[in-house]
Design an enzyme around this catalytic site. Sequence first.
Site, mmCIF file in Angstrom:
data_model
loop_
_atom_site.group_PDB
_atom_site.id
_atom_site.type_symbol
_atom_site.label_atom_id
_atom_site.label_comp_id
_atom_site.label_asym_id
_atom_site.label_seq_id
_atom_site.Cartn_x
_atom_site.Cartn_y
_atom_site.Cartn_z
ATOM 1 N N CYS A 1 39.976 33.987 36.483
ATOM 2 C CA CYS A 1 38.586 34.034 36.943
ATOM 3 C C CYS A 1 38.199 35.339 37.632
ATOM 4 O O CYS A 1 37.016 35.564 37.900
ATOM 5 C CB CYS A 1 38.303 32.849 37.865
ATOM 6 S SG CYS A 1 39.406 32.707 39.281
ATOM 7 N N HIS A 2 39.153 36.207 37.890
ATOM 8 C CA HIS A 2 38.871 37.460 38.618
ATOM 9 C C HIS A 2 39.549 38.602 37.888
ATOM 10 O O HIS A 2 40.683 38.951 38.224
ATOM 11 C CB HIS A 2 39.375 37.341 40.049
ATOM 12 C CG HIS A 2 38.956 38.470 40.940
ATOM 13 N ND1 HIS A 2 39.693 39.617 41.094
ATOM 14 C CD2 HIS A 2 37.878 38.620 41.735
ATOM 15 C CE1 HIS A 2 39.097 40.413 41.965
ATOM 16 N NE2 HIS A 2 37.995 39.836 42.368
ATOM 17 N N PHE A 3 39.022 39.147 36.927
ATOM 18 C CA PHE A 3 37.749 38.919 36.250
ATOM 19 C C PHE A 3 38.047 38.535 34.810
ATOM 20 O O PHE A 3 39.102 38.872 34.285
ATOM 21 C CB PHE A 3 36.903 40.191 36.259
ATOM 22 C CG PHE A 3 36.556 40.673 37.637
ATOM 23 C CD1 PHE A 3 35.462 40.152 38.310
ATOM 24 C CD2 PHE A 3 37.334 41.630 38.275
ATOM 25 C CE1 PHE A 3 35.129 40.611 39.580
ATOM 26 C CE2 PHE A 3 37.010 42.086 39.543
ATOM 27 C CZ PHE A 3 35.913 41.567 40.204
ATOM 28 N N VAL B 1 42.688 40.804 37.680
ATOM 29 C CA VAL B 1 43.271 41.512 38.817
ATOM 30 C C VAL B 1 43.319 40.544 40.001
ATOM 31 O O VAL B 1 42.411 39.728 40.181
ATOM 32 C CB VAL B 1 42.468 42.793 39.150
ATOM 33 C CG1 VAL B 1 41.028 42.486 39.517
ATOM 34 C CG2 VAL B 1 43.150 43.608 40.223
#
Length: 171
Positions: free
Chosen positions: A69-71, A76
């Site tokens: 989810c990041h990203f 990362v």
Amino acid sequence: MSRRNSYTWDELLQCARGEMFGPGNAQLPAPPMLMFDRITHIDSVGGAFDKGMIVAELDVKPELWFFDCHFISDPVMPGCLGLDAMWQMVGFYLGWIGGKGRGRALGVGEVKFRGQVLPHNRLVTYRINLKRVILRKLVMGIADAEMECDGKVIYEANDLRVGLFTSTDDF
């Protein structure tokens, strides 16, 4: 549990359940917010300021929850999670030395990010050096910390502050 100089994943989970330092005292967060897999060394002496130190590790795996989810398409580890791990470790240290109360992060003086943790990396190592420990009515630890990724220092935090509170009603 007796005071030891290293802790396994299963022992960290005991701490997350409140079984290590007693009811109402310092706990680690449960997964997925627990940001290290083991404590490889903890001591009440030594470290950069001779006030105590703690070293912990996180095994980096592509399936870690935050990479999805990041990203999207640019995975990362969020820098705030590395910082939170440092606060988690200071809170653990305060419970380990016998401090009473529930842990709360109180701030940080300065944070520098000089790199990143990506899915192909292997190991994150956190190093906490206690600068000051207060064990009175107020229980607080102040520390400097570094986070390494595969042997390279990528995060630095100065003047991390964590307190233990017997009541958090007015916090």
